[in-house]
Design an enzyme around this catalytic site. Structure first.
Site: not given
Ligand code: NCD
Length: 296
Positions: A50-51, A79, A100, A128
């Site tokens: 999703r992100t 590397k 991320r 997040h």
């Molecule tokens: C979440 C995350 O990555 O923190 N997912 C997301 O971005 N929608 C939730 C999760 O992984 O449980």
């Protein structure tokens, strides 16, 4: 320069403005070229659907180009390149970076050397913030307000960054979090202290059935097994349609997704299920985030 590393990097007024803007984008089906010529770098050192894809979609709907990687094994991290070296290079290729990373604190470290806006797309179990923005959006869209809502957080509240960030934000808008989890999965003390420090009325429970009837929102957090120090004895029982038989009719069920066993598929057919709508809201909200950081 603006960054969004934590939901606390935005004031309440800025959050409201981003959500208002996202509502307009959603209502009017905004697409365009207003950010044409700009490039977003999506650097994903940890799995994501999703992100990453909703940021890519949001950027392209505003005319931006998108570069990046979704698997650090294909980047120079494999590397041995440090995160800060990678950021110092990529900032000259892009106008904004979404990062991320599995390590809590990585986004702050990266922002320390970035000359372009940096968005934390999730760092370890900590925060997040853009997930929080569209969670807030989805709640506000449904209830027309945030203040006074009773929001139950259920599941892995210790290692789930989406739940942490959202509780911090809701406390600022006068909502009342209830943390429902076995002791091992209750949120970290710093999170509880920060939420209470904002004047929020909070409660805790071990089992969902103890508090379900009093909730407006149920926010489910997947067991974040990839971050657990060892197998934990008590795992939360799955939320099923049968269990929701004891819940208020107006309940809004949210989950940042991906789901595993904690949320039964039979809940999808219940009108209280809001998680796919929530995921869809990621695009207009992230479009509003890009505008906030880059436009004007
Ligand atoms: C979440 C995350 O990555 O923190 N997912 C997301 O971005 N929608 C939730 C999760 O992984 O449980």
């Amino acid at each position: 320069m603006k960054n969004i590393l934590s939901i606390d990097d935005l004031t309440n007024d800025e959050i409201s403005a981003v959500l208002d803007n996202a509502a307009r984008i959603k209502r009017e089906g905004v697409r365009g070229t207003e950010l044409a010529g700009r490039i977003a770098a999506l650097l994903f050192f940890e799995p994501s659907t999703r992100t990453r894809l909703s940021f890519a979609s949001a950027a392209q709907r505003l005319g931006m180009g998108v570069i990046g990687f979704d698997d650090p094994a294909t980047s120079s991290a494999a590397k041995g390149e440090s995160l800060t070296d990678t950021i110092q290079v990529v900032q000259s290729y892009a106008d904004l970076i979404v990062l991320r990373h599995p390590r809590a604190g990585a986004a702050h470290e990266a922002a320390g050397v970035a000359a372009v806006p940096l968005v934390n797309g999730g760092d370890g179990g900590r925060e997040h913030p853009t997930q929080t923005l569209y969670d807030l959006f989805t709640v506000r869209e449904r209830f027309g307000r945030l203040d006074g809502l009773r929001v139950g957080f259920y599941g892995d509240l210790r290692f789930g960054r989406a739940a942490n960030s959202l509780a911090l934000a809701l406390a600022r808008f006068g909502a009342e979090p209830t943390w429902i989890a076995p002791a091992d999965l209750q949120p970290a003390e710093e999170v509880v202290a920060a939420v209470r420090g904002r004047g929020a009325v909070t409660a805790t429970a071990e089992r969902l059935t103890e508090v379900l009837s009093g909730l407006d929102v149920l926010y489910i957090s997947r067991p974040q097994r990839e971050r657990w120090p060892a197998a934990l004895a008590a795992e939360p029982a799955p939320v099923t349609r049968e269990l929701l038989g004891r819940a208020p009719e107006q309940l809004l069920v949210l989950h940042p997704l991906p789901r595993t066993d904690e949320l039964a598929v039979d809940v999808d057919a219940d009108p209280r299920a809001g998680y796919f709508r929530q995921a869809a809201n990621g695009v207009p909200v992230r479009m509003a985030v890009l505008r906030h950081l880059l436009a004007g």
